[in-house]
Design an enzyme around this catalytic site. Structure first.
Site, PDB file in Angstrom:
ATOM      1  N   THR A  73       0.833  -1.199   0.000  1.00 44.76           N
ATOM      2  CA  THR A  73       0.000   0.000   0.000  1.00 44.76           C
ATOM      3  C   THR A  73       0.875   1.258   0.000  1.00 44.76           C
ATOM      4  O   THR A  73       2.098   1.183  -0.078  1.00 44.76           O
ATOM      5  CB  THR A  73      -0.916   0.029   1.232  1.00 44.76           C
ATOM      6  OG1 THR A  73      -0.110   0.212   2.409  1.00 44.76           O
ATOM      7  CG2 THR A  73      -1.706  -1.267   1.359  1.00 44.76           C
ATOM      8  N   ARG A  74       0.222   2.415   0.133  1.00 45.42           N
ATOM      9  CA  ARG A  74       0.927   3.705   0.160  1.00 45.42           C
ATOM     10  C   ARG A  74       1.306   4.094   1.594  1.00 45.42           C
ATOM     11  O   ARG A  74       1.717   5.227   1.848  1.00 45.42           O
ATOM     12  CB  ARG A  74       0.036   4.777  -0.487  1.00 45.42           C
ATOM     13  CG  ARG A  74       0.776   5.977  -1.023  1.00 45.42           C
ATOM     14  CD  ARG A  74      -0.072   6.792  -1.990  1.00 45.42           C
ATOM     15  NE  ARG A  74      -1.399   7.086  -1.494  1.00 45.42           N
ATOM     16  CZ  ARG A  74      -1.717   8.113  -0.708  1.00 45.42           C
ATOM     17  NH1 ARG A  74      -0.797   8.969  -0.338  1.00 45.42           N
ATOM     18  NH2 ARG A  74      -2.964   8.300  -0.305  1.00 45.42           N
ATOM     19  N   LYS A  75       1.205   3.164   2.536  1.00 45.38           N
ATOM     20  CA  LYS A  75       1.544   3.441   3.933  1.00 45.38           C
ATOM     21  C   LYS A  75       3.047   3.286   4.156  1.00 45.38           C
ATOM     22  O   LYS A  75       3.501   2.536   5.024  1.00 45.38           O
ATOM     23  CB  LYS A  75       0.749   2.524   4.861  1.00 45.38           C
ATOM     24  CG  LYS A  75      -0.752   2.764   4.815  1.00 45.38           C
ATOM     25  CD  LYS A  75      -1.501   1.831   5.758  1.00 45.38           C
ATOM     26  CE  LYS A  75      -3.003   2.065   5.699  1.00 45.38           C
ATOM     27  NZ  LYS A  75      -3.753   1.136   6.591  1.00 45.38           N
ATOM     28  N   THR A  76       3.802   4.018   3.373  1.00 42.03           N
ATOM     29  CA  THR A  76       5.263   3.934   3.429  1.00 42.03           C
ATOM     30  C   THR A  76       5.831   4.984   4.387  1.00 42.03           C
ATOM     31  O   THR A  76       5.137   5.892   4.832  1.00 42.03           O
ATOM     32  CB  THR A  76       5.842   4.159   2.026  1.00 42.03           C
ATOM     33  OG1 THR A  76       5.288   5.369   1.484  1.00 42.03           O
ATOM     34  CG2 THR A  76       5.499   3.014   1.097  1.00 42.03           C
TER      35      THR A  76
END
Length: 290
Positions: free
Chosen positions: A137-140
């Site tokens: 996901t974009r939860k970087t």
């Protein structure tokens, strides 16, 4: 073995390396009085099991400091930590190798951590002959997205969308801002989507799934659905709108991912691939002159 280094912009790599080095040494390095301009050799060791990833980022740091690495393994290869594995030799001035040390180790340990968990999960899904995409996901980590997204590719996973400019994802808050209407939200983004941007809708219930399907979107995300509900909604979609890709996401991890590996699910996205992953332990040692 696939190589993804050419997908990275060399100008961005240089900028990242420079920024990281400036962060670690914004002014004086008083400990460097012990170092010299003498040419020395250091070794990089792996001290825990994992998949090697992040070499282009490490090389960018070494290049800034005029150090020359020689890697013994390719990215994507498995490393053993017991006994420790020699991963690379690095030649350069002693003070420059010491300046590069922590930045390089931090980068490859985290990139390798992402690649390792991605490969484990991909292997698990391959074992049950699931044919879809597993994606991060974009939860970087802010400022570290390129490294973590790159680690996904090395580990065999999809990077999903890189940022907000990739694809249009209509999320729950967007729907809330449109009075709870999926159709209204989709209609508004279609005005600007043009012909190059796919539209994905994050659905919280089967009712929203039906509404999103009628709005003719490209991808439907089943957000926080149980495996049972995900199966029911995805089978309904495959029967009524087979052209729509179906993504399962939310509270999916290594322990339960197999429950979502259904023939009717095309994509499984997981935040655990880029958030809370275990890093791979590396160290660097300057060899004592003989």
């Amino acid at each position: 073995m696939n190589s993804y280094k050419n997908a990275l912009n060399p100008v961005i790599l240089k900028d990242l390396a420079t920024a990281w080095l400036r962060e670690d040494l914004p002014n004086f390095d008083l400990g460097a009085v012990l170092a010299t301009d003498e040419e020395v050799v250091a070794k990089i060791y792996c001290k825990s099991d994992g998949v090697l990833a992040g070499i282009p980022f490490a090389n960018a740091v070494f290049t800034e400091l005029e150090c020359s690495p020689n890697w013994f393994f390719n990215e994507g290869e498995d490393l053993k930590g017991s006994p420790t594995t020699e991963v690379a030799y690095v030649g350069g001035k002693a003070r420059n190798i010491l300046l590069a040390e922590r930045t390089v180790l931090n980068t490859i340990s985290r990139c390798s951590g992402v690649a390792s968990v991605a490969k484990r999960i991909k292997t698990k899904l391959d074992a049950v002959n699931w044919k879809g995409y597993v994606a991060g996901t974009r939860k970087t980590t802010p400022g570290f997205r390129m490294v973590e997204k790159y680690g996904l590719l090395v580990g065999g996973a999809s990077s999903h969308r890189y940022d907000l400019s990739n694809m249009i994802m209509v999320k729950d808050n967007h729907i809330n801002l449109c009075g709870g209407s999926v159709k209204k939200a989709v209609s508004r983004v279609k005005e600007v989507a043009g012909f190059v941007n796919k539209i994905e809708v994050e659905c919280r219930s089967h009712k929203e799934v039906v509404e999103a399907a009628s709005a003719e979107v490209d991808i439907i995300m089943l957000d926080n659905f149980s495996p049972k509900d995900a199966k029911a909604s995805s089978l309904w979609l495959k029967q009524h709108e087979p052209q729509i890709l179906i993504e399962a996401s939310g509270n999916i991890n290594e322990d339960n991912v197999i429950n979502y590996a259904l023939p009717s699910i095309d994509i499984i996205s997981m935040s655990c691939l880029v958030q809370g992953y275990k890093t791979v332990d590396f160290s660097m040692k300057i060899l004592t002159p003989q």
